[in-house]
Design an enzyme around this catalytic site. Sequence first.
Site, PDB file in Angstrom:
ATOM      1  N   THR A 104      39.084  31.326  39.067  1.00  0.00           N
ATOM      2  CA  THR A 104      39.706  31.049  37.770  1.00  0.00           C
ATOM      3  C   THR A 104      40.764  32.113  37.480  1.00  0.00           C
ATOM      4  OG1 THR A 104      38.263  32.411  36.363  1.00  0.00           O
ATOM      5  CG2 THR A 104      37.458  30.211  36.960  1.00  0.00           C
ATOM      6  N   ARG A 105      41.396  31.994  36.316  1.00  0.00           N
ATOM      7  CA  ARG A 105      42.412  32.972  35.909  1.00  0.00           C
ATOM      8  C   ARG A 105      41.793  34.112  35.094  1.00  0.00           C
ATOM      9  NH1 ARG A 105      46.467  33.694  32.058  1.00  0.00           N
ATOM     10  NH2 ARG A 105      45.547  32.062  30.776  1.00  0.00           N
ATOM     11  N   LYS A 106      40.485  34.182  35.051  1.00  0.00           N
ATOM     12  CA  LYS A 106      39.792  35.252  34.325  1.00  0.00           C
ATOM     13  C   LYS A 106      39.776  36.519  35.189  1.00  0.00           C
ATOM     14  CE  LYS A 106      36.882  31.995  31.792  1.00  0.00           C
ATOM     15  NZ  LYS A 106      35.499  31.519  31.538  1.00  0.00           N
ATOM     16  N   THR A 107      40.967  36.988  35.485  1.00  0.00           N
ATOM     17  CA  THR A 107      41.129  38.129  36.380  1.00  0.00           C
ATOM     18  C   THR A 107      41.470  39.389  35.587  1.00  0.00           C
ATOM     19  OG1 THR A 107      43.407  37.385  36.680  1.00  0.00           O
ATOM     20  CG2 THR A 107      41.837  36.782  38.393  1.00  0.00           C
ATOM     21  N   HIS A 140      34.526  36.377  41.031  1.00  0.00           N
ATOM     22  CA  HIS A 140      35.365  37.566  40.804  1.00  0.00           C
ATOM     23  C   HIS A 140      35.011  38.353  39.553  1.00  0.00           C
ATOM     24  CE1 HIS A 140      37.934  35.263  37.892  1.00  0.00           C
ATOM     25  NE2 HIS A 140      37.630  34.268  38.696  1.00  0.00           N
TER      26      HIS A 140
END
Length: 298
Positions: A141-144, A281
């Site tokens: 996901t874009r939860k980086t 992640h």
Amino acid sequence: MTKTKTPNYSHLLPPSWKSQVSSWLTEDTPSFDYGGFVVGEDLREAFLWGKGSKPAVLAGTPFVDEIFRLLDCTVEWHVAEGDEFEPIKHVATVRGKARYLLLGERIALNLLARCSGIATASKRTKDLADSYGFRGVIAGTRKTTPGFRLVEKYGMIVGGIDPHRFDLSSMIMLKDNHIWSAGSVTAAITRAREVGGFSLLLDVEVRDEEEANEAIAAGADVIMLDNIEGGELVSVARRLRDRWEGKGKKFLLETSGGITESNLRERAISGIDILSTSSVHQSVQHIDFSLKIQIPPS
């Protein structure tokens, strides 16, 4: 039979990536290098060890190479990028002046620990989904981490999963706040299509089957069934396929929200095309590495 060539993942990296590495060095030593003063500039050799208690996937070698290149050191890898290794493993040998080896040590270890951790979790999740017979796409996901997205997305790719969209410009994704602000699913999709053009996929998060049907009718490419799970996910996916079969609407079904290895089986079903999860992640266990300068023979 021709042997499959190992992909060179570094070719994915954008031109700007090396400047990021330089900024890490600047951040870590903004003024005096007191430790470097102690050890001096004698040429030394250091062994990079992959530790821990379980097999791990090595990921992040281009970044480590660049860290030490900027410090006039060389890295000889004994494990290839993307390969799995059993600890404790002599992963690489780094050569250079003592103080430069130590300047790069912690940055390289931190980078390698997180990137390899993400690659390892990604591979483990994909392998688990494969064992359940899932034939769709496993995606991150874009939860980086802000400022570290390039490394984290890179780790997902090395681990064998889809990195999903890289940023807000990579794909149009309409979530609950977009829909509420626009007034409806249809209104949000119509407005997005006006500016998105033909080259961007449109992924729409829906809360229930009614919103899913509205999104499909309005022309969404991907329907994200957020936090719908278990028997309900199976039923909703089947009814959506049946309702729109032969009606000229092409769409993918995505499941997302709270997916971990422990509940992966109930979400990795045949009616789902994309399974997106942040468990590969966010809060992922890092892989333990250490760098040990070797004492020269007397």
